[in-house]
Scaffold this motif. Sequence first.
Motif, PDB file in Angstrom:
ATOM      1  N   TYR A   1      72.228 -12.839  12.108  1.00 49.08           N
ATOM      2  CA  TYR A   1      70.918 -12.213  12.150  1.00 49.08           C
ATOM      3  C   TYR A   1      71.072 -10.763  11.727  1.00 49.08           C
ATOM      4  O   TYR A   1      72.158 -10.199  11.788  1.00 49.08           O
ATOM      5  CB  TYR A   1      70.330 -12.287  13.563  1.00 49.08           C
TER       6      TYR A   1
ATOM      7  N   GLU B   1      65.542  -8.360  13.083  1.00 51.09           N
ATOM      8  CA  GLU B   1      64.488  -8.549  12.084  1.00 51.09           C
ATOM      9  C   GLU B   1      63.835  -9.931  12.158  1.00 51.09           C
ATOM     10  O   GLU B   1      62.623 -10.057  12.044  1.00 51.09           O
ATOM     11  CB  GLU B   1      65.047  -8.347  10.677  1.00 51.09           C
ATOM     12  N   GLU B   2      64.639 -10.959  12.341  1.00 55.78           N
ATOM     13  CA  GLU B   2      64.132 -12.332  12.225  1.00 55.78           C
ATOM     14  C   GLU B   2      63.444 -12.858  13.476  1.00 55.78           C
ATOM     15  O   GLU B   2      62.742 -13.867  13.397  1.00 55.78           O
ATOM     16  CB  GLU B   2      65.285 -13.297  11.872  1.00 55.78           C
TER      17      GLU B   2
ATOM     18  N   VAL C   1      68.888 -17.376   2.503  1.00 53.40           N
ATOM     19  CA  VAL C   1      68.071 -16.172   2.560  1.00 53.40           C
ATOM     20  C   VAL C   1      68.740 -15.086   1.746  1.00 53.40           C
ATOM     21  O   VAL C   1      69.935 -14.830   1.899  1.00 53.40           O
ATOM     22  CB  VAL C   1      67.885 -15.697   4.020  1.00 53.40           C
TER      23      VAL C   1
END
Length: 91
Positions: A5, A22-23, A73
């Motif tokens: 992460y 962030e996620e 990602v």
Amino acid sequence: MKQRYHTIIKPERNGWFVGWVEEIPGTITYGKSLEECRRNLKDSLLLMLETHRDEARQALDASCIQESIEIEVIDSPSPNATQEQPSPAFA
């Protein structure tokens, strides 16, 4: 299983550090030092993931299909952020 992460840690004027993931919205914490903030972020993230997983599984019944998915990602860091190498504990 390891998952990665992305965190943002902001030094405050009072000497403390505030960090968030962030996620995962809501995964935010602080620490007196950068290392304490990093440790607290790991604890906070684990708690958020366990909570979200438990809440999601409350609706499970025999008709549900449980499976894992993978996505790729592309990391695009902010141009004005300082990039720090992860410490060995976070690699």
